[in-house]
Write a protein that holds these residues in place. Structure first.
Motif, mmCIF file in Angstrom:
data_model
loop_
_atom_site.group_PDB
_atom_site.id
_atom_site.type_symbol
_atom_site.label_atom_id
_atom_site.label_comp_id
_atom_site.label_asym_id
_atom_site.label_seq_id
_atom_site.Cartn_x
_atom_site.Cartn_y
_atom_site.Cartn_z
ATOM 1 N N LEU A 159 0.746 -1.288 0.128
ATOM 2 C CA LEU A 159 -0.113 0.159 -0.141
ATOM 3 C C LEU A 159 0.780 1.379 -0.172
ATOM 4 O O LEU A 159 1.964 1.084 0.461
ATOM 5 N N THR A 160 0.410 2.266 -0.644
ATOM 6 C CA THR A 160 0.994 3.607 -0.570
ATOM 7 C C THR A 160 0.490 4.420 0.504
ATOM 8 O O THR A 160 -0.563 4.175 1.250
ATOM 9 N N SER A 161 0.858 5.654 0.742
ATOM 10 C CA SER A 161 0.466 6.678 1.616
ATOM 11 C C SER A 161 -0.762 7.129 1.363
ATOM 12 O O SER A 161 -1.715 7.557 2.331
ATOM 13 N N ARG A 162 -1.457 6.799 0.112
ATOM 14 C CA ARG A 162 -2.857 7.007 -0.108
ATOM 15 C C ARG A 162 -3.989 6.655 0.722
ATOM 16 O O ARG A 162 -4.800 6.958 0.914
ATOM 17 N N TYR A 163 -3.571 5.438 1.130
ATOM 18 C CA TYR A 163 -4.484 4.362 1.910
ATOM 19 C C TYR A 163 -4.635 5.214 3.184
ATOM 20 O O TYR A 163 -5.723 5.340 4.046
ATOM 21 N N ALA A 164 -3.433 5.714 3.786
ATOM 22 C CA ALA A 164 -3.682 6.376 5.254
ATOM 23 C C ALA A 164 -4.147 7.621 4.977
ATOM 24 O O ALA A 164 -5.164 7.903 6.050
ATOM 25 N N VAL A 165 -3.905 8.382 4.029
ATOM 26 C CA VAL A 165 -4.672 9.599 3.778
ATOM 27 C C VAL A 165 -6.091 9.224 3.578
ATOM 28 O O VAL A 165 -6.865 10.237 4.336
ATOM 29 N N ARG A 166 -6.560 8.410 3.030
ATOM 30 C CA ARG A 166 -8.075 8.131 2.879
ATOM 31 C C ARG A 166 -8.545 7.741 4.157
ATOM 32 O O ARG A 166 -9.772 8.251 4.649
ATOM 33 N N MET A 167 -8.039 6.981 4.997
ATOM 34 C CA MET A 167 -8.379 6.784 6.370
ATOM 35 C C MET A 167 -8.620 7.960 7.308
ATOM 36 O O MET A 167 -9.620 8.122 7.953
ATOM 37 N N VAL A 168 -7.725 8.694 7.141
ATOM 38 C CA VAL A 168 -7.518 9.935 8.173
ATOM 39 C C VAL A 168 -8.685 10.929 7.744
ATOM 40 O O VAL A 168 -9.550 11.594 8.361
ATOM 41 N N PHE A 169 -8.800 11.152 6.405
ATOM 42 C CA PHE A 169 -9.844 12.251 5.946
ATOM 43 C C PHE A 169 -11.300 11.513 5.775
ATOM 44 O O PHE A 169 -12.162 12.287 5.943
#
Length: 344
Positions: free
Chosen positions: A130-140
């Motif tokens: 996974l890339t950091s986009r996964y984490a960004v999506r979770m947070v937002f």
């Protein structure tokens, strides 16, 4: 409202604590958010994006505390703090508006951290891909859900009676509909941190099993597992702090006291203080355990970026463990720490 001087002094003392705690929370968490955003190597790693999301929520919580303490002290000095006002007027107080976002964000981000670690230890190969986009999506996604809750809270507050019911210093609950406060505010504040603790028990049990198996396997994967284990242990220490400084005090105040447990005059204030010590301790745990973050602070002060290869295994330190390759004994080992270097 008729208020004695002793009561006024008590309010000023309590609001001064709010201001001090808020300032400490902001000073601890805002620099961490800046460090993660400043360094590309940190903001492109899933784990640090989620840590940054939690730190941002805690910084917002500190902002709400600081504004509430300072604003209420100013209102007392202006002799306007004890004039009665409406629920909606309390809702739109700047410190309450910030708090309606920060409290559920801060509490729920703890659960997001545990869910992320749960995914990482149960499906490590998928997680590494996974890339950091996964984490960004979770947070937002969480922030969007919190925003939805604030909108519902606003509608309920605006549509309720316009009677002059509450003093102008406006505690947070004065701006909320009673049912919303009882079933959303309290449940989110108590349940989400406790759920995060329960999930982390599962995370820890699974991590020990995964690490014992993969550590004997392929070298590159074993190195990634060691990195994952380190940050998971770091967040486990934060989880222990959450249990003792957040979940236990809240459960004691909300539930155990009703069952006959001892209480005292400053119980609510003591619970409030311990809850807000937790996010400050988290930052010190990150600094102690994660060299990337320590190095990030140092490089930020120098105006330089962390080296993109800071997580790589240093050839100079590949000594220690024995491996057999092409029939020859060679010394290799995984570097457990991050080599922090600067680039122009």
């Amino acid at each position: 409202m008729n208020v004695t001087q002793g009561a006024i002094d008590g309010f000023i003392y309590a609001f001064s604590i709010y201001t001090i705690l808020g300032g400490i929370l902001m000073c601890a968490n805002i620099p961490l958010v800046i460090v993660i955003l400043f360094h590309k190597i940190l903001r492109t790693q899933k784990e640090f994006v989620i840590i940054g999301g939690l730190a941002f929520a805690d910084a917002l919580q500190g902002t709400a505390l600081f504004l509430s303490g300072a604003g209420r002290i100013i209102a007392i000095n202006d002799n306007t703090a004890f004039i009665l006002t409406t629920r909606w007027s309390c809702f739109v107080k700047i410190w309450n508006l910030v708090y309606y976002f920060s409290m559920p964000m801060s509490s729920s981000m703890l659960t997001i951290v545990s869910i992320d670690r749960l995914y990482a230890v149960f499906y490590p190969l998928r997680y590494f891909a996974l890339t950091s986009r996964y984490a960004v999506r979770m947070v937002f996604t969480l922030y969007a859900l919190v925003t939805t809750g604030v909108i519902i809270n606003a509608i309920l507050s605006y549509s309720s009676s316009g009677e002059l019911l509450y003093p102008t210093y406006c505690f947070t609950k004065h701006g909320e509909h009673p049912l919303f406060f009882q079933y959303y505010d309290i449940i989110v504040r108590t349940a989400m941190p406790f759920i995060s603790v329960l999930l982390y028990i599962v995370v820890w049990a699974r991590l020990r099993k995964n690490f014992s198996v993969v550590a004997r396997g392929e070298q590159g994967l074993a190195h990634k597992m060691k990195q994952m284990r380190r940050i998971t242990v770091t967040l486990a220490l934060c989880c222990v702090c959450t249990f003792f400084l957040n979940s236990l005090p809240l459960f004691y105040g909300y539930f155990f006291v009703k069952l006959g447990a001892p209480t005292w005059a400053t119980l609510d204030q003591d619970i409030f203080i311990t809850n807000n010590v937790n996010p400050v301790l988290n930052v010190f745990i990150y600094l102690y355990r994660q060299r990337e973050i320590r190095g990030g602070f140092k490089m930020l002060f120098m105006g330089k970026q962390l080296n993109p290869n800071a997580n790589a295994i240093s050839p100079k330190n590949q000594l220690g463990k024995r491996n057999v390759m092409n029939g020859k004994n060679i010394d290799v080992s995984h570097q457990r720490s991050v080599t922090v270097t600067a680039t122009a």
